[in-house]
Design a protein around this motif. Structure first.
Motif, PDB file in Angstrom:
ATOM      1  N   THR A 124      22.310  36.914  30.462  1.00 57.42           N
ATOM      2  CA  THR A 124      22.408  36.965  31.924  1.00 57.42           C
ATOM      3  C   THR A 124      21.434  36.002  32.576  1.00 57.42           C
ATOM      4  O   THR A 124      21.769  35.329  33.562  1.00 57.42           O
ATOM      5  CB  THR A 124      22.157  38.401  32.419  1.00 57.42           C
ATOM      6  OG1 THR A 124      23.191  39.255  31.929  1.00 57.42           O
ATOM      7  CG2 THR A 124      22.136  38.462  33.942  1.00 57.42           C
ATOM      8  N   VAL A 152      30.846  36.316  39.314  1.00 64.71           N
ATOM      9  CA  VAL A 152      31.096  37.757  39.193  1.00 64.71           C
ATOM     10  C   VAL A 152      29.883  38.333  38.466  1.00 64.71           C
ATOM     11  O   VAL A 152      29.737  38.164  37.262  1.00 64.71           O
ATOM     12  CB  VAL A 152      32.385  38.057  38.412  1.00 64.71           C
ATOM     13  CG1 VAL A 152      32.632  39.564  38.383  1.00 64.71           C
ATOM     14  CG2 VAL A 152      33.570  37.338  39.036  1.00 64.71           C
ATOM     15  N   GLN A 168      26.956  40.955  36.834  1.00 68.90           N
ATOM     16  CA  GLN A 168      27.038  42.040  35.867  1.00 68.90           C
ATOM     17  C   GLN A 168      27.263  43.377  36.564  1.00 68.90           C
ATOM     18  O   GLN A 168      27.998  44.227  36.071  1.00 68.90           O
ATOM     19  CB  GLN A 168      25.750  42.076  35.046  1.00 68.90           C
ATOM     20  CG  GLN A 168      25.816  42.978  33.832  1.00 68.90           C
ATOM     21  CD  GLN A 168      24.572  42.827  32.964  1.00 68.90           C
ATOM     22  OE1 GLN A 168      23.479  42.536  33.458  1.00 68.90           O
ATOM     23  NE2 GLN A 168      24.739  43.014  31.680  1.00 68.90           N
ATOM     24  N   PRO A 207      28.854  44.419  39.820  1.00 69.83           N
ATOM     25  CA  PRO A 207      29.594  43.956  41.009  1.00 69.83           C
ATOM     26  C   PRO A 207      29.253  44.790  42.230  1.00 69.83           C
ATOM     27  O   PRO A 207      29.141  46.016  42.152  1.00 69.83           O
ATOM     28  CB  PRO A 207      31.061  44.126  40.600  1.00 69.83           C
ATOM     29  CG  PRO A 207      31.052  45.161  39.534  1.00 69.83           C
ATOM     30  CD  PRO A 207      29.763  44.975  38.790  1.00 69.83           C
ATOM     31  N   GLN A 222      35.060  46.293  39.638  1.00 73.01           N
ATOM     32  CA  GLN A 222      34.929  45.076  38.860  1.00 73.01           C
ATOM     33  C   GLN A 222      36.101  44.134  39.086  1.00 73.01           C
ATOM     34  O   GLN A 222      35.923  42.912  39.224  1.00 73.01           O
ATOM     35  CB  GLN A 222      34.816  45.442  37.375  1.00 73.01           C
ATOM     36  CG  GLN A 222      34.156  44.377  36.523  1.00 73.01           C
ATOM     37  CD  GLN A 222      33.735  44.926  35.174  1.00 73.01           C
ATOM     38  OE1 GLN A 222      34.574  45.385  34.399  1.00 73.01           O
ATOM     39  NE2 GLN A 222      32.447  44.877  34.878  1.00 73.01           N
ATOM     40  N   ARG A 223      37.306  44.672  39.163  1.00 79.46           N
ATOM     41  CA  ARG A 223      38.484  43.827  39.381  1.00 79.46           C
ATOM     42  C   ARG A 223      38.493  43.230  40.785  1.00 79.46           C
ATOM     43  O   ARG A 223      38.905  42.070  40.971  1.00 79.46           O
ATOM     44  CB  ARG A 223      39.767  44.638  39.139  1.00 79.46           C
ATOM     45  CG  ARG A 223      40.079  44.820  37.646  1.00 79.46           C
ATOM     46  CD  ARG A 223      41.305  45.673  37.426  1.00 79.46           C
ATOM     47  NE  ARG A 223      40.991  47.093  37.532  1.00 79.46           N
ATOM     48  CZ  ARG A 223      41.900  48.061  37.573  1.00 79.46           C
ATOM     49  NH1 ARG A 223      43.193  47.757  37.543  1.00 79.46           N
ATOM     50  NH2 ARG A 223      41.525  49.319  37.645  1.00 79.46           N
ATOM     51  N   ALA A 249      35.784  42.438  42.433  1.00 83.34           N
ATOM     52  CA  ALA A 249      34.781  41.371  42.369  1.00 83.34           C
ATOM     53  C   ALA A 249      35.355  40.127  41.701  1.00 83.34           C
ATOM     54  O   ALA A 249      35.064  38.992  42.105  1.00 83.34           O
ATOM     55  CB  ALA A 249      33.543  41.865  41.623  1.00 83.34           C
ATOM     56  N   ILE A 250      36.172  40.336  40.676  1.00 86.25           N
ATOM     57  CA  ILE A 250      36.831  39.197  40.012  1.00 86.25           C
ATOM     58  C   ILE A 250      37.794  38.519  40.977  1.00 86.25           C
ATOM     59  O   ILE A 250      37.836  37.285  41.076  1.00 86.25           O
ATOM     60  CB  ILE A 250      37.555  39.671  38.743  1.00 86.25           C
ATOM     61  CG1 ILE A 250      36.539  40.119  37.690  1.00 86.25           C
ATOM     62  CG2 ILE A 250      38.448  38.565  38.174  1.00 86.25           C
ATOM     63  CD1 ILE A 250      37.159  40.785  36.469  1.00 86.25           C
ATOM     64  N   PHE A 295      31.269  34.392  34.830  1.00 81.58           N
ATOM     65  CA  PHE A 295      31.581  35.814  34.650  1.00 81.58           C
ATOM     66  C   PHE A 295      30.495  36.446  33.776  1.00 81.58           C
ATOM     67  O   PHE A 295      30.360  36.099  32.596  1.00 81.58           O
ATOM     68  CB  PHE A 295      32.940  35.992  33.975  1.00 81.58           C
ATOM     69  CG  PHE A 295      34.108  35.866  34.915  1.00 81.58           C
ATOM     70  CD1 PHE A 295      34.069  35.042  36.013  1.00 81.58           C
ATOM     71  CD2 PHE A 295      35.272  36.598  34.681  1.00 81.58           C
ATOM     72  CE1 PHE A 295      35.146  34.925  36.878  1.00 81.58           C
ATOM     73  CE2 PHE A 295      36.360  36.496  35.538  1.00 81.58           C
ATOM     74  CZ  PHE A 295      36.304  35.654  36.634  1.00 81.58           C
ATOM     75  N   ASP A 296      29.737  37.355  34.345  1.00 81.45           N
ATOM     76  CA  ASP A 296      28.644  37.995  33.610  1.00 81.45           C
ATOM     77  C   ASP A 296      29.081  39.377  33.128  1.00 81.45           C
ATOM     78  O   ASP A 296      28.966  40.361  33.858  1.00 81.45           O
ATOM     79  CB  ASP A 296      27.398  38.104  34.505  1.00 81.45           C
ATOM     80  CG  ASP A 296      26.183  38.606  33.731  1.00 81.45           C
ATOM     81  OD1 ASP A 296      26.295  38.822  32.523  1.00 81.45           O
ATOM     82  OD2 ASP A 296      25.124  38.786  34.367  1.00 81.45           O
ATOM     83  N   ASP A 297      29.583  39.439  31.910  1.00 77.65           N
ATOM     84  CA  ASP A 297      30.055  40.694  31.322  1.00 77.65           C
ATOM     85  C   ASP A 297      30.985  41.415  32.303  1.00 77.65           C
ATOM     86  O   ASP A 297      30.828  42.611  32.578  1.00 77.65           O
ATOM     87  CB  ASP A 297      28.860  41.579  30.950  1.00 77.65           C
ATOM     88  CG  ASP A 297      29.244  42.664  29.962  1.00 77.65           C
ATOM     89  OD1 ASP A 297      30.327  42.564  29.350  1.00 77.65           O
ATOM     90  OD2 ASP A 297      28.473  43.636  29.825  1.00 77.65           O
ATOM     91  N   SER A 298      31.948  40.668  32.839  1.00 71.09           N
ATOM     92  CA  SER A 298      32.772  41.157  33.946  1.00 71.09           C
ATOM     93  C   SER A 298      33.991  41.958  33.516  1.00 71.09           C
ATOM     94  O   SER A 298      34.795  42.355  34.362  1.00 71.09           O
ATOM     95  CB  SER A 298      33.246  39.954  34.788  1.00 71.09           C
ATOM     96  OG  SER A 298      32.141  39.227  35.246  1.00 71.09           O
TER      97      SER A 298
END
Length: 572
Positions: A370, A409, A411, A413, A473-474, A476-477, A490-493
């Motif tokens: 990260t 995105v 870790q 969100p 999370q979705r 935020a994506i 993308f951080d562990d998204s």
């Protein structure tokens, strides 16, 4: 705080003018009263009664008008100073990097912008209200008292120094108490913020009684400190009143002797009593103003600490212009260490992210994944090496230019209060409904958003607490996708997504993000098995770089990760 006073100078001029008028009319009242007593007014002389009474009413009314207008200007001055400080603090804090925010802590920054500014604002209003009246009343009141009866003025030589000593001693004791009080407010805010944010964890582990005791301890500590400061202030005013009343008794006693001896008149005694009350009241007003200063001084110091803090991430003085936007990203011998840390978090990391391809970063917990990702958008600045976008060091790009190229995105969100559309438009302010639905479809969020009341206009609470972790999370994506940047971070998204949703999302991404660079931090090998290159980190260093098959064949660290996940049927 003196830097802010010139900004409200016109208002301060009004304060000085009308407070001076108030002091003038206040000092006129004892002299007019004395003249009426000495000259006398015949009871049946109605014209004289109306004339004298009218004069007193005019002077009193003028005093009130001047006071009201002066206080109005003082209030506007203090509100203006508070507004300017809050604005500057807000812009300063929002310009902090993650490093400065971590050093101060969010709760204390909130306290400084709210409670500390309020303390300074109150002190400015008190000072603007009394700083003119008190000195003028003291100076001219003393002059008029001596002029009225020099012998009686000896009482002032005793009373005033006593009050000054009392105020000085009380202030020296109050300052440490007010310093501790502001620190206790920080602690209460910290505890409260943690408990509200972590409410689910508190309840899941049945820790309510422990957290209640923790808050009670912080609250009791604040209360005790506030009471200690309050007791000091409570002692101050009775002591000053005792001195003031003692001085009045001395004046009446000594003045009666002088009247009996024919050395003074009743009018002079009444006027002198009025002046001595005004003089001592001016000292009391100054004391009351000084009671506000210790706490305001502490608050002002805390405000200036934030304002004087130098951000570690600064915009370049002459940013590079006309840099292409293909999305090429390179990390060249990147090293980063936190201030005071014995070892850097990442060391000599080098790899290139090519447009149109996916680069994944994987490694054990604490390996620096990260941190490495956060160096690209300059949430932190490298302490060694360089992060290059289009071959240009990110420190040479304007911050807005750099950020406009990136879709992040994080870790954890975070969604803002508002609607689904409001949150998506954080990615692109002028995004159309078609663009938002397209991004939601790729992020596998279109189905649940369409089922929400209002669709795109469905309400989202602060932090997105009214949607599940996977839905948050979705969204935020989708917010990053709607922006269509040149670089995706993308951080562990995909961690909160089930395997089926994860697979559908990864299958839909390439067509939507074609031509852009894709850098993803992952925990699950299944998420990155198809990546064009995988960077394996261990202890902040690159221990493997290649495709999945290459790393399985030649990287022991990656082999261990694959084997550990295959044991729970997560690896492919």
């Amino acid at each position: 705080m003196r830097l802010y006073l010139p900004r409200v100078r016109p208002l301060l001029v009004g304060v000085v003018a009308f407070q001076a008028l108030q002091a003038l009319f206040t000092l006129l009242l004892p002299r007019v009263t004395a003249r009426i007593i000495d000259e006398g007014v015949v009871a049946d002389d109605r014209d004289a009664i109306w004339r004298v009474g009218g004069l007193l009413l005019v002077v009193a009314f003028a005093q009130v008008v001047a006071m009201v207008i002066g206080i109005h200007f003082a209030a506007r001055s203090s509100m203006g100073v508070g507004r300017e400080i809050r604005r500057d603090l807000f812009h300063k804090v929002t310009g902090f990097s993650a490093q400065e925010v971590g050093r101060f802590g969010p709760p204390t920054l909130i306290t400084r912008i709210t409670n500390d500014v309020q303390q300074v604002q109150t002190a400015v209003q008190m000072a603007a209200t009394m700083a003119v009246v008190a000195p003028l009343t003291f100076g001219f009141g003393t002059f008029m008292a001596v002029r009225e009866d020099a012998a009686l003025s000896l009482v002032l030589l005793v009373a005033v120094p006593i009050i000054v000593v009392i105020v000085g001693v009380m202030m020296s004791k109050a300052h440490p108490a007010f310093t501790a009080m502001q620190d206790r407010i920080d602690v209460v805010n910290t505890v409260l913020r943690e408990q509200i944010t972590g409410l689910r964890v508190v309840r899941a582990f049945v820790r309510e009684p422990t957290e209640v005791r923790r808050f009670d301890d912080a609250n009791q500590s604040l209360t005790s400190t506030a009471l200690r400061a309050g007791r000091i202030m409570a002692i101050l005013f009775p002591l000053v009143i005792v001195v003031q009343n003692g001085a009045s008794v001395a004046v009446v006693w000594y003045g009666a002797i002088r009247i009996d001896a024919g050395e003074s008149t009743l009018g002079s005694l009444v006027a002198f009593l009025g002046y001595i009350v005004l003089v001592l009241m001016s000292v009391l007003m100054a004391g009351f103003m000084f009671t506000m200063l210790p706490r305001a001084a502490v608050s002002g110091q805390r405000i200036m600490e934030a304002l004087d803090a130098e951000p570690t991430v600064v915009a370049p003085a002459s940013p590079r212009q006309d840099v292409p936007r293909t999305g090429r990203l390179e990390l060249r011998d990147v090293t980063f260490g936190y201030p005071g840390a014995e070892e850097p978090v990442v060391k000599d990391v080098s790899f290139t992210v090519t447009p149109g391809q996916t680069t994944a970063i994987i490694g054990s917990t604490g390996s620096g994944k990260t941190t490495l990702l956060n160096l690209v958008p300059r949430l932190y600045d490298v302490t060694g090496g360089a992060v290059l976008v289009e071959g240009v060091d990110v420190r040479e790009l304007a911050l807005d230019d750099l950020w406009s190229r990136i879709g992040l995105v994080p870790q954890k969100p975070f969604l803002f209060s508002g609607s689904v559309a409001d949150n998506l438009r954080y990615g692109k302010g002028d995004a159309t409904e078609e663009e938002m639905w397209a991004a939601l479809a790729v992020a596998q969020a279109a189905e649940f958003v369409s089922s929400m009341p209002g669709g795109l206009e469905a309400a989202i609470t602060q932090g997105g607490t009214n949607v599940s972790g996977g839905q948050r999370q979705r969204l935020a994506i989708a917010r990053a996708l709607v922006r269509k940047p040149q670089i995706y971070l993308f951080d562990d998204s995909f961690s909160a997504l089930d395997l089926a949703t994860d697979a559908r999302l990864r299958a839909a991404l390439p067509a939507y993000t074609s031509g852009a660079s894709f850098l993803v931090v992952a925990q699950r090998v299944s998420t990155i098995v198809d990546a064009d290159q995988i960077v394996v980190l261990e202890g902040g260093e690159v221990v493997g770089l290649g495709t999945h098959d290459e790393l399985v064949a030649g990287c022991p660290t990656y082999q261990e990760i694959v084997e550990s996940q295959r044991s729970v049927q997560e690896a492919v």
